[in-house]
Motif scaffolding. Structure first.
Motif, PDB file in Angstrom:
ATOM      1  N   LEU A  66       0.860  -1.099   0.059  1.00  0.00           N
ATOM      2  CA  LEU A  66       0.236  -0.069   0.042  1.00  0.00           C
ATOM      3  C   LEU A  66       1.051   1.295  -0.111  1.00  0.00           C
ATOM      4  O   LEU A  66       0.622   2.166  -0.617  1.00  0.00           O
ATOM      5  CB  LEU A  66      -0.980  -0.054   1.255  1.00  0.00           C
ATOM      6  CG  LEU A  66      -2.062  -0.853   1.057  1.00  0.00           C
ATOM      7  CD1 LEU A  66      -2.934  -0.760   2.514  1.00  0.00           C
ATOM      8  CD2 LEU A  66      -2.910  -0.756  -0.204  1.00  0.00           C
ATOM      9  N   ILE A  67       2.068   1.273   0.844  1.00  0.00           N
ATOM     10  CA  ILE A  67       3.068   2.409   0.675  1.00  0.00           C
ATOM     11  C   ILE A  67       3.481   2.551  -0.492  1.00  0.00           C
ATOM     12  O   ILE A  67       3.610   3.725  -1.212  1.00  0.00           O
ATOM     13  CB  ILE A  67       4.069   2.182   1.634  1.00  0.00           C
ATOM     14  CG1 ILE A  67       3.373   2.063   3.093  1.00  0.00           C
ATOM     15  CG2 ILE A  67       5.073   3.226   1.643  1.00  0.00           C
ATOM     16  CD1 ILE A  67       4.363   1.645   4.277  1.00  0.00           C
ATOM     17  N   MET A  68       3.916   1.469  -1.160  1.00  0.00           N
ATOM     18  CA  MET A  68       4.518   1.459  -2.542  1.00  0.00           C
ATOM     19  C   MET A  68       3.406   2.119  -3.508  1.00  0.00           C
ATOM     20  O   MET A  68       3.861   2.802  -4.238  1.00  0.00           O
ATOM     21  CB  MET A  68       4.832   0.185  -3.103  1.00  0.00           C
ATOM     22  CG  MET A  68       5.585   0.089  -4.567  1.00  0.00           C
ATOM     23  SD  MET A  68       6.246  -1.654  -4.844  1.00  0.00           S
ATOM     24  CE  MET A  68       6.890  -1.440  -6.350  1.00  0.00           C
ATOM     25  N   LEU A  69       2.297   1.474  -3.415  1.00  0.00           N
ATOM     26  CA  LEU A  69       1.105   1.797  -4.438  1.00  0.00           C
ATOM     27  C   LEU A  69       0.895   3.532  -4.017  1.00  0.00           C
ATOM     28  O   LEU A  69       0.803   4.332  -4.956  1.00  0.00           O
ATOM     29  CB  LEU A  69       0.042   1.226  -4.066  1.00  0.00           C
ATOM     30  CG  LEU A  69      -1.169   1.469  -4.874  1.00  0.00           C
ATOM     31  CD1 LEU A  69      -1.119   1.150  -6.484  1.00  0.00           C
ATOM     32  CD2 LEU A  69      -2.525   0.689  -4.540  1.00  0.00           C
ATOM     33  N   GLY A  70       0.942   3.840  -2.694  1.00  0.00           N
ATOM     34  CA  GLY A  70       0.503   5.300  -2.663  1.00  0.00           C
ATOM     35  C   GLY A  70       1.556   6.113  -3.075  1.00  0.00           C
ATOM     36  O   GLY A  70       1.447   7.281  -3.846  1.00  0.00           O
ATOM     37  N   GLY A  71       2.923   5.902  -2.949  1.00  0.00           N
ATOM     38  CA  GLY A  71       4.055   6.536  -3.667  1.00  0.00           C
ATOM     39  C   GLY A  71       3.766   6.605  -5.149  1.00  0.00           C
ATOM     40  O   GLY A  71       4.009   7.794  -5.708  1.00  0.00           O
ATOM     41  N   PHE A  72       3.618   5.409  -5.755  1.00  0.00           N
ATOM     42  CA  PHE A  72       3.411   5.456  -7.203  1.00  0.00           C
ATOM     43  C   PHE A  72       2.325   6.327  -7.797  1.00  0.00           C
ATOM     44  O   PHE A  72       2.332   7.131  -8.606  1.00  0.00           O
ATOM     45  CB  PHE A  72       3.004   4.046  -7.635  1.00  0.00           C
ATOM     46  CG  PHE A  72       2.901   3.997  -9.237  1.00  0.00           C
ATOM     47  CD1 PHE A  72       3.812   4.065  -9.895  1.00  0.00           C
ATOM     48  CD2 PHE A  72       1.545   3.820  -9.513  1.00  0.00           C
ATOM     49  CE1 PHE A  72       3.609   4.123 -11.390  1.00  0.00           C
ATOM     50  CE2 PHE A  72       1.358   3.869 -10.909  1.00  0.00           C
ATOM     51  CZ  PHE A  72       2.296   3.794 -11.791  1.00  0.00           C
TER      52      PHE A  72
END
Length: 236
Positions: A66-72
């Motif tokens: 989710l953190i990675m998706l949010g950053g993307f």
């Protein structure tokens, strides 16, 4: 010395001459092809750097994803905002570069799965997904470019569809359930709609000097389609 680009009045592609329109289309798709090539080169480079590879793979579980998706999503929003609001081609190039790098990073886990899906780690799955993606992208783009139909009405439909999809992805991560093949198939349809919409913007919205910005929108839709077609190949 005045900037020629800033003192010239440009029109949308549908209003310029056939010659100017052809130049605009050629430049846009040339930049799209360049973005795809750059994506391949950066992706290959990432796979040659163990710290980057391991870091990306470590972000695929639970809340890390989710953190990675949010950053993307943040980077995507930033790049698209530059592309749409800035009048400088230099900033458009920066936005495209940022977005290509972000796409290459987020694709690492899926491509890693595709490479390990077969015992010998062949590129067959990647090649098949790439061919299917390019074929569908070409067909959908041709529909818009030939008919010049305005698909701007898809904007609200796509917005709702992507909001629902994002909600399902977040729910899947939080509650630990697999969205499955049906979700990926639905996302292929949504990505196809995005391609129609972005190509329609190419014809009816972007001005004749905004070929870099237009290529960013097309690249985003193309990579979304590739993601879910590849996902279908690795989960069947």
């Amino acid at each position: 010395m005045k900037d020629y680009q800033n003192t010239t009045t440009y029109q949308v592609a549908s209003l310029v001459t056939e010659t100017e329109r052809a130049v605009f289309y050629r430049r846009t798709y040339a930049h799209l092809a360049g973005a795809v090539l750059l994506f391949v080169l950066i992706e290959t480079l990432f796979f040659q750097i163990p710290p980057i590879l391991n870091f990306a793979l470590s972000l695929t579980d639970g809340y890390s994803w989710l953190i990675m998706l949010g950053g993307f999503l943040f980077i995507t929003n930033y790049a698209e905002r530059i592309a749409l609001k800035s009048k400088s081609n230099n900033k458009h190039y920066l936005a495209l570069l940022i977005y290509v790098i972000a796409e290459a990073f987020i694709f690492i886990p899926l491509i890693f799965i595709a490479l390990t899906y077969t015992e010998n780690g062949s590129l067959d799955i990647l090649n098949q997904a790439a061919i299917m993606t390019l074929s569908l992208f070409t067909g959908l783009s041709a529909i818009v470019l030939i008919t010049r139909k305005d698909f701007s009405f898809l904007k609200s439909i796509l917005a709702v569809g992507f909001a629902i999809a994002l909600g399902l992805i977040v729910a899947g991560v939080l509650f630990g359930f697999n969205l499955g093949l049906l979700f990926s198939a639905a996302m292929v349809i949504l990505a196809s709609g995005s391609i129609l919409y972005q190509t329609s913007n190419l014809v009816h919205r972007y001005k004749s000097h905004q070929y870099v910005a237009a290529s960013l929108g097309l690249f985003a839709s193309l990579m979304l389609l590739f993601w879910y077609i590849l996902n279908l190949h690795t989960t069947d």
